[in-house]
Design a protein around this motif. Structure first.
Motif, PDB file in Angstrom:
ATOM      1  N   GLU A   1       0.837  -1.201   0.000  1.00  0.00           N
ATOM      2  CA  GLU A   1       0.000   0.000   0.000  1.00  0.00           C
ATOM      3  C   GLU A   1       0.872   1.250   0.000  1.00  0.00           C
ATOM      4  O   GLU A   1       0.582   2.228  -0.704  1.00  0.00           O
ATOM      5  CB  GLU A   1      -0.916  -0.001   1.228  1.00  0.00           C
ATOM      6  N   ARG A   2       1.940   1.237   0.775  1.00  0.00           N
ATOM      7  CA  ARG A   2       2.845   2.389   0.807  1.00  0.00           C
ATOM      8  C   ARG A   2       3.514   2.585  -0.545  1.00  0.00           C
ATOM      9  O   ARG A   2       3.650   3.708  -1.034  1.00  0.00           O
ATOM     10  CB  ARG A   2       3.916   2.176   1.899  1.00  0.00           C
ATOM     11  N   LEU A   3       3.932   1.495  -1.150  1.00  0.00           N
ATOM     12  CA  LEU A   3       4.581   1.582  -2.457  1.00  0.00           C
ATOM     13  C   LEU A   3       3.609   2.035  -3.537  1.00  0.00           C
ATOM     14  O   LEU A   3       3.988   2.759  -4.461  1.00  0.00           O
ATOM     15  CB  LEU A   3       5.196   0.227  -2.811  1.00  0.00           C
ATOM     16  N   ALA A   4       2.358   1.606  -3.411  1.00  0.00           N
ATOM     17  CA  ALA A   4       1.334   2.070  -4.355  1.00  0.00           C
ATOM     18  C   ALA A   4       1.117   3.573  -4.189  1.00  0.00           C
ATOM     19  O   ALA A   4       0.912   4.295  -5.166  1.00  0.00           O
ATOM     20  CB  ALA A   4       0.034   1.306  -4.135  1.00  0.00           C
ATOM     21  N   GLY A   5       1.173   4.033  -2.951  1.00  0.00           N
ATOM     22  CA  GLY A   5       1.021   5.457  -2.700  1.00  0.00           C
ATOM     23  C   GLY A   5       2.141   6.291  -3.294  1.00  0.00           C
ATOM     24  O   GLY A   5       1.967   7.488  -3.564  1.00  0.00           O
ATOM     25  N   GLN A   6       3.288   5.648  -3.521  1.00  0.00           N
ATOM     26  CA  GLN A   6       4.420   6.328  -4.150  1.00  0.00           C
ATOM     27  C   GLN A   6       4.444   6.134  -5.660  1.00  0.00           C
ATOM     28  O   GLN A   6       5.383   6.571  -6.328  1.00  0.00           O
ATOM     29  CB  GLN A   6       5.726   5.799  -3.551  1.00  0.00           C
ATOM     30  N   GLY A   7       3.423   5.451  -6.192  1.00  0.00           N
ATOM     31  CA  GLY A   7       3.331   5.251  -7.632  1.00  0.00           C
ATOM     32  C   GLY A   7       4.197   4.130  -8.167  1.00  0.00           C
ATOM     33  O   GLY A   7       4.401   4.031  -9.390  1.00  0.00           O
ATOM     34  N   LEU A   8       4.680   3.251  -7.277  1.00  0.00           N
ATOM     35  CA  LEU A   8       5.558   2.160  -7.727  1.00  0.00           C
ATOM     36  C   LEU A   8       4.797   0.868  -7.996  1.00  0.00           C
ATOM     37  O   LEU A   8       5.247   0.030  -8.782  1.00  0.00           O
ATOM     38  CB  LEU A   8       6.649   1.910  -6.680  1.00  0.00           C
ATOM     39  N   LEU A   9       3.658   0.681  -7.326  1.00  0.00           N
ATOM     40  CA  LEU A   9       2.829  -0.508  -7.518  1.00  0.00           C
ATOM     41  C   LEU A   9       1.390  -0.093  -7.791  1.00  0.00           C
ATOM     42  O   LEU A   9       0.984   1.035  -7.498  1.00  0.00           O
ATOM     43  CB  LEU A   9       2.857  -1.410  -6.272  1.00  0.00           C
TER      44      LEU A   9
END
Length: 223
Positions: free
Chosen positions: A101-109
């Protein structure tokens, strides 16, 4: 970026968003990566070995962590001294989706919600951007294959990947290059990259992954 976040990006299949090729639940290596980072931050340490028959336990040092994932892990360690083998699963419980979820928030996932066999809900995390992951791979290759000067985080990441037998596919290694990389990682995780306390705690986390992976592989073979 946390060490565990870098590890998750490397373990996830960029297209499918799953973690193929693991003999052990992904919470184990993710928990090990968090423990390793706590050790690098001098927030935890390994107790002195008092007997060859007693596995040393990890304990807190009194330092604090600002990152919420690391702070939560530190609370688990603070409950009571436990071995790394006991801690990795506890620390890593629920960590995959939390980090994703954190990585998705950074646009990576990207988060994809679906079902298996049309019945069981499943969330996958395919890549949305690969720039950071590519940088992590380049850093690993520079240290493990090209012999660049290592740092504690890269050594710990390489050690956990090697314990999972994922270093070769992550870096695309084979033959003599793969054998040389395995030897290099062994040297890194036991070398003079940090204080003995940090080395011992990081190595304990890596051993915990190796132990869990070996046990899971043995069960699969027997079955």
């Amino acid at each position: 970026m946390l060490l565990a976040e870098d590890l998750l990006l490397l373990l996830l299949d960029d297209e499918k968003g799953t973690t193929p090729g693991l003999w052990v639940a992904v919470r184990v290596p993710l928990g090990a990566a968090v423990l390793a980072e706590l050790a690098i931050d001098d927030a935890v340490e390994l107790e002195p070995r008092e007997s060859r028959w007693r596995t040393p336990k990890i304990r807190v040092t009194g330092a604090t962590e600002q990152d919420d994932v690391l702070a939560a892990a530190l609370q688990v360690v603070a409950q009571k001294p436990r071995t790394a083998v006991d801690l990795v699963g506890r620390v890593g419980d629920g960590l995959k989706d939390r980090l994703a979820e954190r990585l998705a928030g950074q646009g990576l996932l990207e988060r994809h919600d679906g079902t298996v066999l049309g019945l069981f809900p499943r969330t996958t995390w395919p890549a949305a951007a690969s720039t950071h992951e590519a940088q992590v791979r380049e850093g690993l290759r520079a240290v493990v294959v090209d012999g660049a000067a290592p740092d504690e985080r890269t050594a710990a990441l390489a050690g956990i990947l090697q314990a999972l037998d994922r270093l070769r596919p992550v870096l695309g290694l084979s033959g003599a290059e793969a054998r040389a990389a395995k030897k290099r990682v062994a040297e890194l995780t036991k070398g003079d990259l940090a204080t003995k306390a940090v080395r011992d705690a990081v190595e304990a986390a890596i051993v915990a992954v190796t132990t869990a992976t070996t046990a899971a592989t043995s069960v699969a073979v027997i079955s």
